[in-house]
Motif scaffolding. Structure first.
Motif, PDB file in Angstrom:
ATOM      1  N   ALA A 159       0.835  -1.210   0.000  1.00 54.36           N
ATOM      2  CA  ALA A 159       0.000   0.000   0.000  1.00 54.36           C
ATOM      3  C   ALA A 159       0.866   1.256   0.000  1.00 54.36           C
ATOM      4  O   ALA A 159       0.535   2.255  -0.660  1.00 54.36           O
ATOM      5  CB  ALA A 159      -0.922  -0.011   1.215  1.00 54.36           C
ATOM      6  N   LEU A 160       1.978   1.208   0.714  1.00 47.62           N
ATOM      7  CA  LEU A 160       2.892   2.343   0.744  1.00 47.62           C
ATOM      8  C   LEU A 160       3.452   2.631  -0.643  1.00 47.62           C
ATOM      9  O   LEU A 160       3.477   3.789  -1.090  1.00 47.62           O
ATOM     10  CB  LEU A 160       4.032   2.056   1.720  1.00 47.62           C
ATOM     11  CG  LEU A 160       5.183   3.070   1.738  1.00 47.62           C
ATOM     12  CD1 LEU A 160       4.688   4.438   2.172  1.00 47.62           C
ATOM     13  CD2 LEU A 160       6.305   2.596   2.658  1.00 47.62           C
ATOM     14  N   THR A 163       0.871   4.047  -3.019  1.00 45.50           N
ATOM     15  CA  THR A 163       0.704   5.476  -2.748  1.00 45.50           C
ATOM     16  C   THR A 163       1.842   6.279  -3.363  1.00 45.50           C
ATOM     17  O   THR A 163       1.612   7.334  -3.985  1.00 45.50           O
ATOM     18  CB  THR A 163       0.655   5.711  -1.227  1.00 45.50           C
ATOM     19  OG1 THR A 163      -0.382   4.915  -0.651  1.00 45.50           O
ATOM     20  CG2 THR A 163       0.398   7.182  -0.920  1.00 45.50           C
ATOM     21  N   LEU A 166       1.432   6.536  -7.237  1.00 44.76           N
ATOM     22  CA  LEU A 166       0.452   7.543  -7.663  1.00 44.76           C
ATOM     23  C   LEU A 166       0.977   8.956  -7.414  1.00 44.76           C
ATOM     24  O   LEU A 166       0.842   9.835  -8.274  1.00 44.76           O
ATOM     25  CB  LEU A 166      -0.863   7.331  -6.916  1.00 44.76           C
ATOM     26  CG  LEU A 166      -1.993   8.317  -7.268  1.00 44.76           C
ATOM     27  CD1 LEU A 166      -2.351   8.227  -8.739  1.00 44.76           C
ATOM     28  CD2 LEU A 166      -3.213   8.065  -6.402  1.00 44.76           C
ATOM     29  N   LEU A 167       1.579   9.169  -6.253  1.00 40.09           N
ATOM     30  CA  LEU A 167       2.125  10.483  -5.930  1.00 40.09           C
ATOM     31  C   LEU A 167       3.235  10.860  -6.905  1.00 40.09           C
ATOM     32  O   LEU A 167       3.290  12.000  -7.407  1.00 40.09           O
ATOM     33  CB  LEU A 167       2.658  10.487  -4.495  1.00 40.09           C
ATOM     34  CG  LEU A 167       3.266  11.803  -3.987  1.00 40.09           C
ATOM     35  CD1 LEU A 167       2.230  12.910  -4.009  1.00 40.09           C
ATOM     36  CD2 LEU A 167       3.823  11.626  -2.571  1.00 40.09           C
ATOM     37  N   TYR A 219      -7.493  12.388  -7.419  1.00 37.95           N
ATOM     38  CA  TYR A 219      -6.381  11.519  -7.043  1.00 37.95           C
ATOM     39  C   TYR A 219      -6.745  10.638  -5.847  1.00 37.95           C
ATOM     40  O   TYR A 219      -6.252   9.510  -5.725  1.00 37.95           O
ATOM     41  CB  TYR A 219      -5.136  12.346  -6.732  1.00 37.95           C
ATOM     42  CG  TYR A 219      -4.297  12.638  -7.949  1.00 37.95           C
ATOM     43  CD1 TYR A 219      -3.191  11.863  -8.261  1.00 37.95           C
ATOM     44  CD2 TYR A 219      -4.622  13.680  -8.812  1.00 37.95           C
ATOM     45  CE1 TYR A 219      -2.414  12.120  -9.382  1.00 37.95           C
ATOM     46  CE2 TYR A 219      -3.862  13.951  -9.941  1.00 37.95           C
ATOM     47  CZ  TYR A 219      -2.764  13.164 -10.223  1.00 37.95           C
ATOM     48  OH  TYR A 219      -2.010  13.418 -11.345  1.00 37.95           O
ATOM     49  N   GLY A 220      -7.596  11.146  -4.966  1.00 35.60           N
ATOM     50  CA  GLY A 220      -8.055  10.317  -3.850  1.00 35.60           C
ATOM     51  C   GLY A 220      -8.848   9.116  -4.336  1.00 35.60           C
ATOM     52  O   GLY A 220      -8.658   7.990  -3.850  1.00 35.60           O
ATOM     53  N   TRP A 223      -6.444   6.692  -5.954  1.00 36.83           N
ATOM     54  CA  TRP A 223      -5.678   5.978  -4.923  1.00 36.83           C
ATOM     55  C   TRP A 223      -6.477   4.802  -4.380  1.00 36.83           C
ATOM     56  O   TRP A 223      -5.947   3.689  -4.231  1.00 36.83           O
ATOM     57  CB  TRP A 223      -5.340   6.959  -3.799  1.00 36.83           C
ATOM     58  CG  TRP A 223      -4.611   6.356  -2.639  1.00 36.83           C
ATOM     59  CD1 TRP A 223      -3.327   5.881  -2.617  1.00 36.83           C
ATOM     60  CD2 TRP A 223      -5.126   6.170  -1.312  1.00 36.83           C
ATOM     61  NE1 TRP A 223      -3.006   5.410  -1.356  1.00 36.83           N
ATOM     62  CE2 TRP A 223      -4.080   5.579  -0.538  1.00 36.83           C
ATOM     63  CE3 TRP A 223      -6.340   6.457  -0.711  1.00 36.83           C
ATOM     64  CZ2 TRP A 223      -4.254   5.259   0.806  1.00 36.83           C
ATOM     65  CZ3 TRP A 223      -6.517   6.146   0.635  1.00 36.83           C
ATOM     66  CH2 TRP A 223      -5.472   5.556   1.378  1.00 36.83           C
ATOM     67  N   LEU A 227      -5.460   0.792  -4.729  1.00 42.52           N
ATOM     68  CA  LEU A 227      -5.353  -0.094  -3.567  1.00 42.52           C
ATOM     69  C   LEU A 227      -6.189  -1.353  -3.777  1.00 42.52           C
ATOM     70  O   LEU A 227      -5.786  -2.451  -3.364  1.00 42.52           O
ATOM     71  CB  LEU A 227      -5.809   0.636  -2.306  1.00 42.52           C
ATOM     72  CG  LEU A 227      -4.874   1.713  -1.751  1.00 42.52           C
ATOM     73  CD1 LEU A 227      -5.468   2.344  -0.504  1.00 42.52           C
ATOM     74  CD2 LEU A 227      -3.481   1.150  -1.444  1.00 42.52           C
TER      75      LEU A 227
END
Length: 324
Positions: A159-160, A163, A166-167, A219-220, A223, A227
Motif C-alpha cells: 500500500a505504501l 501510494t 500515484l504520488l 487523485y483520492g 488511490w 489499492l
C-alpha cells in the motif's frame, strides 16, 4: 513482535527487486513524451481560440453520432461528452486549459484507465510468489512469526508503494508539463459533479471548485482504485507460486476486462467486474461508464467488495498453506 520491522523488511525487498525504480522510469518516459507532444500540438494549432477548437470537437462528435453502426457504449460516451462540452461552452470556461496543473489533473483520469493499474499489478503480483522464485518461501512460512503478520506487513508495504507510485505519477506529470506549458493556475475554476443517468448527462449536482480541490478529489479516488487492484494482485501472488503466472494473470485480467467492457455493452453482468469500475476519476469527472447504472457510489462499492474478498481469501490461503 511489532509489525514495523516486518514492514521495513518488505519495503526493502520491493526496492531490491527494482520494480519501483522501473515504474518511475516508465512514468518519466511516458509523461515526458506526452507533455512534449501536447506542447508541439498546441504550437501547431491554426486557431488558438479554445472556443473554436471545442466547437469543432462537438461537431466531430455529432457527426459520429449520425452514423448507423455506432457501438451503443461508445454512442453513450460520445453523447455524454457532447453534453459536457456544451455545458462548458455555455459558461465560457475551457475544460482543457493547456497548463501544467490541468495536465497533472488529467493524468488521474488517463493514467487510471489502464496505465497505473498495470504498473501496480507489476509491483504487487509477485510480492509473495517471488519468495518461491528466490527460494525463501520455506523460511518465510516456518519462521517463528505469525503468518498473518507476515502477510499484513507485505500488504502495508505494498500500500505504501502504491501510494508512492500515484504520488510520483502526479508530480512527474506536473514537472514534465511545466517544462512546456504554463506552470500556474491551480486556483482555476472547474466544474465537477457530473453524472450519467439513463445514458444522459445529469447536471443537477454540478458545482464549481478550484482546480487544486478537484485534483485532490480525483487523485483520492484513483488511490482507492489502485489499492483495490493491489489487493487483488496480492491474492494472485498468494495463489500462484510463480511470479510470471501471477503477473501474467493480473495483466491479462486488466487488459481483457477493459476490452470486454468496451465491446460488449449488452453484457450487463460486466458492470460487476472490478475492471469496469476502475476509472473512478473518469466517472467522477462525468465520463459515461460502459454500462447503465454504474454510478460513482456503485463503482466504489464494487471495488471495495472485490478488495475485501481478495484480502480475506489471501489471508485464509496464506495462513493455511502447507510447507513444501
Amino acid at each position: 513482535m511489532s509489525l514495523f520491522p516486518l514492514i521495513e523488511n518488505e519495503a526493502l525487498k520491493i526496492l531490491r527487486r527494482r520494480r519501483f525504480t522501473i515504474i518511475i522510469g516508465i512514468l518519466v518516459a511516458i509523461l515526458g513524451l506526452v507533455a512534449w507532444s501536447q506542447a508541439r500540438e498546441l504550437a501547431r494549432r491554426e486557431n488558438p481560440n479554445w472556443r473554436v477548437d471545442l466547437e469543432r470537437r462537438v461537431a466531430r462528435y455529432e457527426n459520429i453520432l449520425r452514423r448507423d453502426n455506432v457501438n451503443p457504449s461508445w454512442e453513450r460516451a460520445v453523447r455524454t461528452e457532447v453534453s459536457r462540452l456544451r455545458y462548458h461552452l455555455d459558461r465560457d470556461i475551457d475544460p482543457d486549459r493547456p497548463t501544467a496543473p490541468f495536465f497533472a489533473r488529467g493524468f488521474a483520469n488517463v493514467g487510471g484507465f489502464l496505465l497505473l493499474p498495470l504498473l501496480v499489478s507489476v509491483l504487487a503480483s509477485d510480492i509473495v510468489s517471488a519468495e518461491s522464485a528466490e527460494g525463501t518461501e520455506r523460511l518465510l512460512l516456518t519462521r517463528g512469526r505469525r503468518r498473518w503478520k507476515v502477510l499484513a506487513a507485505k500488504g502495508v508495504a505494498l500500500a505504501l508503494f502504491v501510494t508512492l507510485t500515484l504520488l510520483a505519477g502526479g508530480l512527474i506529470a506536473y514537472g514534465a508539463s511545466a517544462l512546456f506549458l504554463e506552470p500556474g493556475g491551480w486556483d482555476a475554476p472547474v466544474f465537477t459533479g457530473f453524472s450519467v443517468r439513463d445514458g444522459e448527462l445529469d447536471i443537477a449536482n454540478v458545482r464549481e471548485l478550484p482546480l487544486w480541490v478537484d485534483t485532490v478529489l480525483a487523485y483520492g479516488l484513483e488511490w482507492f482504485a489502485l489499492l483495490c487492484v493491489a489487493s487483488i494482485a496480492l491474492l494472485l501472488s498468494v495463489v500462484f507460486r510463480s511470479s510470471a503466472a501471477s503477473i501474467g494473470t493480473m495483466m491479462a485480467a486488466l487488459v481483457t476486462g477493459t476490452i470486454l467492457t468496451r465491446i460488449s455493452p449488452e453484457w450487463t453482468a460486466g458492470k460487476y467486474l472490478f475492471v469496469s469500475a476502475l476509472p473512478l476519476a473518469d466517472y467522477y469527472s462525468g465520463q459515461a461508464p460502459p454500462y447503465d447504472g454504474m454510478t460513482l457510489a456503485f463503482c466504489t462499492a464494487v471495488l471495495a467488495t472485490w478488495a475485501a474478498a481478495s484480502l480475506i481469501l489471501a489471508f485464509v490461503i496464506f495462513t493455511r498453506r502447507d510447507v513444501i
